[in-house]
Design a protein around this motif. Sequence first.
Motif, PDB file in Angstrom:
ATOM      1  N   GLY A  56     -63.048 -23.191 -47.261  1.00 40.84           N
ATOM      2  CA  GLY A  56     -63.521 -22.131 -46.348  1.00 40.84           C
ATOM      3  C   GLY A  56     -63.271 -22.560 -45.148  1.00 40.84           C
ATOM      4  N   ARG A  72     -61.579 -19.733 -41.937  1.00 41.32           N
ATOM      5  CA  ARG A  72     -62.375 -19.520 -40.887  1.00 41.32           C
ATOM      6  C   ARG A  72     -61.982 -19.788 -39.316  1.00 41.32           C
ATOM      7  N   GLU A  73     -61.717 -21.285 -39.225  1.00 35.83           N
ATOM      8  CA  GLU A  73     -60.730 -21.644 -37.939  1.00 35.83           C
ATOM      9  C   GLU A  73     -59.949 -20.565 -38.236  1.00 35.83           C
ATOM     10  N   ILE A  96     -59.195 -17.482 -38.381  1.00 32.28           N
ATOM     11  CA  ILE A  96     -59.273 -16.525 -38.596  1.00 32.28           C
ATOM     12  C   ILE A  96     -59.689 -16.214 -37.159  1.00 32.28           C
ATOM     13  N   ALA A  97     -60.061 -17.207 -37.110  1.00 33.49           N
ATOM     14  CA  ALA A  97     -61.197 -17.137 -35.254  1.00 33.49           C
ATOM     15  C   ALA A  97     -60.878 -17.133 -34.594  1.00 33.49           C
ATOM     16  N   THR A 134     -62.237 -10.290 -42.997  1.00 32.54           N
ATOM     17  CA  THR A 134     -63.559 -10.524 -43.855  1.00 32.54           C
ATOM     18  C   THR A 134     -62.902 -12.166 -44.428  1.00 32.54           C
ATOM     19  N   MET A 135     -63.617 -13.025 -45.141  1.00 29.16           N
ATOM     20  CA  MET A 135     -63.862 -13.614 -46.545  1.00 29.16           C
ATOM     21  C   MET A 135     -64.242 -12.971 -47.261  1.00 29.16           C
ATOM     22  N   GLU A 137     -65.307 -14.989 -50.729  1.00 28.33           N
ATOM     23  CA  GLU A 137     -64.747 -16.964 -51.070  1.00 28.33           C
ATOM     24  C   GLU A 137     -66.028 -16.718 -53.091  1.00 28.33           C
TER      25      GLU A 137
END
Length: 384
Positions: free
Chosen positions: A75, A79-80, A82-83, A95-96, A98
């Motif tokens: 993940g 996350r990086e 998306i930011a 949004t994720m 998982e």
Amino acid sequence: MTVPSSYQATRTRGASILGREISRRDLLRGLGTVGLATLGTVACGQVSSNPSTGGSGAGKKLQLTMFVFLGGDLGVMPREFIAEWQESHPNVEITMYEESNQVGYPKMLSRAETDPDNPLVNFGFFNAQTTEQGIVDQMWTELDYSAMSNATQIRPAMQRGDRVGIGIGADQLGLVHNTEEMPQATDSWSQLWNPANDSMVTFFGFPWYAVYMAAQLNGGSLTDMEPGWQVWQQRAQNIRTLVTSNPQYLNVLASGTAPLTAYFNGTAHQWVRDGAPLTYVPPAEGAVSLPVHLQSVRHQSEQAQEACQEIINEMISPKWCARWAETSIEVPANAEAVLPPEMASLPAFSQETVEALINPDYAVVGQQLTAWTDRWERDVVSGI
């Protein structure tokens, strides 16, 4: 290639505001001097109440859900990404979700059957078998490679002739052995069934790839596995034990109880990094490639489809392919991706290994896996 109508429409239709053409890509980025509410009203018309496909009227963000593998560092890159993406696309919210493909995909399918216009996820990461299953279930939409600036950099083996998704990286199945119990080099698939390795092998569940490679090296193929079955029926005693979890697997290998197996390079690398006396060796005949695809889901709004394709195009760029490879321990799909020196120096990532990767037809694997598993239990496990 048939180009989806949504992408044809994107290139031919814009909304004219103050004398300039506003494309959907501009809409996604959020033009500074033009209000999002105005853009949403003119470019999108009626605002969707579906949170999965989203809407952008009256300041409402386009909401997308990305399927991400659960576990380890899988993940980190999403996350990086998306930011950074949301910082430059303030009217898009990602949004994720998982989960493993094994658990999450059936939930996706169930949602598609009961509420087809409200998909559980919009796009994300899927392994080869799930990709093929999704084709059968008509889960995915075709990508327009010609409109994706980074698609030409993807290695040919990780592109798809049907344009249903595109590769971002590939793990590989090769040989793993305990360097204390088996200090000699083990670089051939045939070592798994070599009589010299009686009671030294372990596997996690049903290793279809071990049967496949036994067939391949003895005159068979993926569609003629009989030679492989004959090999393993005769050499079932090479298998000391079968395990049912990664912690158990690591214990059996690291303790020397059964010092030889065939498994994922990525998992083996993590075990070695944590201090286990193991090593991963790409077999001389070639490691088996396990590609990971980025897929966009069908039955979304045109705006969501456009956004998913643009996001996937960015995710397969050299920068993000390299980051995915670094965190998932995979060969990057983008040939221009640069790996950290400590990874690039590993045998699994050498040009020789990458060029020799074996790419089985995962549609065949998916179709036959149940029958193969039954035969493994009946004809091989019974002889251990």
